[in-house]
Design an enzyme around this catalytic site. Structure first.
Site, PDB file in Angstrom:
ATOM      1  N   THR A  27       0.875  -1.180   0.000  1.00  0.00           N
ATOM      2  CA  THR A  27       0.000   0.000   0.000  1.00  0.00           C
ATOM      3  C   THR A  27       0.908   1.225   0.000  1.00  0.00           C
ATOM      4  O   THR A  27       2.113   1.120   0.215  1.00  0.00           O
ATOM      5  CB  THR A  27      -0.891   0.062   1.262  1.00  0.00           C
ATOM      6  OG1 THR A  27      -0.052   0.300   2.410  1.00  0.00           O
ATOM      7  CG2 THR A  27      -1.685  -1.210   1.467  1.00  0.00           C
ATOM      8  N   ALA A  56       3.314  -1.068   4.839  1.00  0.00           N
ATOM      9  CA  ALA A  56       2.680   0.146   5.353  1.00  0.00           C
ATOM     10  C   ALA A  56       3.740   1.243   5.317  1.00  0.00           C
ATOM     11  O   ALA A  56       4.813   1.093   5.914  1.00  0.00           O
ATOM     12  CB  ALA A  56       2.185  -0.082   6.772  1.00  0.00           C
ATOM     13  N   ILE A  82       7.536  -2.457   7.010  1.00  0.00           N
ATOM     14  CA  ILE A  82       7.635  -0.989   6.980  1.00  0.00           C
ATOM     15  C   ILE A  82       8.195  -0.520   5.643  1.00  0.00           C
ATOM     16  O   ILE A  82       9.254  -0.964   5.199  1.00  0.00           O
ATOM     17  CB  ILE A  82       8.541  -0.476   8.125  1.00  0.00           C
ATOM     18  CG1 ILE A  82       7.958  -0.883   9.479  1.00  0.00           C
ATOM     19  CG2 ILE A  82       8.707   1.040   8.034  1.00  0.00           C
ATOM     20  CD1 ILE A  82       6.566  -0.371   9.773  1.00  0.00           C
ATOM     21  N   LYS A  83       7.431   0.367   5.004  1.00  0.00           N
ATOM     22  CA  LYS A  83       7.859   0.889   3.702  1.00  0.00           C
ATOM     23  C   LYS A  83       8.469   2.273   3.915  1.00  0.00           C
ATOM     24  O   LYS A  83       7.841   3.162   4.500  1.00  0.00           O
ATOM     25  CB  LYS A  83       6.636   0.973   2.791  1.00  0.00           C
ATOM     26  CG  LYS A  83       6.929   1.031   1.320  1.00  0.00           C
ATOM     27  CD  LYS A  83       5.591   0.866   0.584  1.00  0.00           C
ATOM     28  CE  LYS A  83       5.725   0.963  -0.896  1.00  0.00           C
ATOM     29  NZ  LYS A  83       4.408   1.008  -1.538  1.00  0.00           N
ATOM     30  N   LEU A  84       9.711   2.389   3.449  1.00  0.00           N
ATOM     31  CA  LEU A  84      10.452   3.644   3.641  1.00  0.00           C
ATOM     32  C   LEU A  84      10.941   4.153   2.295  1.00  0.00           C
ATOM     33  O   LEU A  84      11.289   3.363   1.419  1.00  0.00           O
ATOM     34  CB  LEU A  84      11.693   3.386   4.506  1.00  0.00           C
ATOM     35  CG  LEU A  84      11.496   2.886   5.929  1.00  0.00           C
ATOM     36  CD1 LEU A  84      12.836   2.397   6.480  1.00  0.00           C
ATOM     37  CD2 LEU A  84      10.943   4.009   6.805  1.00  0.00           C
TER      38      LEU A  84
END
Ligand code: G3P
Length: 214
Positions: A27, A56, A82-84
């Site tokens: 997402t 996310a 975790i999307k960074l």
């Protein structure tokens, strides 16, 4: 090749997941905004449907804020990834999170150099954006191939997650190149299932079967 759904549409995630072909979900803030629901609630619901990683994305831009935001997001479910962004601050945060054993997906990757650096920082996934490179006259698929070659040379464990994939050509080429994962919208997965010759063949078999009943 693993298939992730690039969406926050719960009903589509649920129905495609039932086919046993979905390995995760990605997402981003834009995708979740379309749902009109609270970010955390949407992520929690997706995590309860899909067993694999659910990306996310943090919206903070500095390392301390990114870390704080990420540590809140991982409380939602065990499969939150975790999307960074692939920035200096993002790579710093990636290193801190991966040292804690937290899954990280480094997004908005547009070069082989960025991909090599995030692998060294311990990213679980790197997301090179194919379509957006094509949009500016570059070759997104060449980047996937370049990263595959580099990762193979050094046996990096980071998975190549081909993102911004827009069509069947991107899909099959990624599989041929050996991308570990591709993330695509549900509509694209559905379009791959249907083929006019499958429908036509089915119609012919049904008609011929009727002839055998006379
Ligand atoms: O996976 C990244 C995706 O959400 C971006 O796709 O089509 O907006 O470039 P696109």
């Amino acid at each position: 090749m693993k298939i992730f759904l690039d969406t926050a549409e719960i009903s589509q995630i649920r129905s495609l997941n039932e086919l046993g072909i979905i390995d995760g979900v990605t997402t981003n803030p834009s995708i979740i905004a379309k749902s009109g629901r609270k970010f955390q609630d949407v992520i929690a619901e997706i995590c309860s449907i899909v067993e694999g990683p659910v990306s996310a994305e943090v919206i903070a831009t500095t390392r301390n804020e990114m870390l704080t935001e990420a540590l809140e997001l991982v409380k939602i479910a065990a499969n939150v990834c975790i999307k960074l962004p692939t920035t200096l601050e993002g790579i710093h945060t990636c290193n801190a999170l991966s040292n804690k054993g937290i899954m990280v997906n480094m997004t908005l990757c547009f070069s082989a150099q960025q991909a090599l650096l995030v692998a060294k920082a311990g990213a679980s996934f790197v997301s090179p954006f194919i379509g957006r490179l094509d949009d500016i006259g570059h070759d997104g698929l060449s980047l996937i191939a370049e990263i595959r070659e580099i990762y193979n040379n050094y046996e990096f464990q980071t998975e190549i997650l081909a993102a911004s994939a827009r069509n069947s050509y991107h899909f099959t080429q990624c599989a041929k190149i050996g991308a570990d994962v591709i993330t695509i919208p549900p509509s694209l997965v559905e379009s791959f299932i249907k083929h006019p010759l499958t429908d036509k063949g089915l119609e012919i078999f049904a008609n011929d079967w009727k002839l055998t009943q006379k």
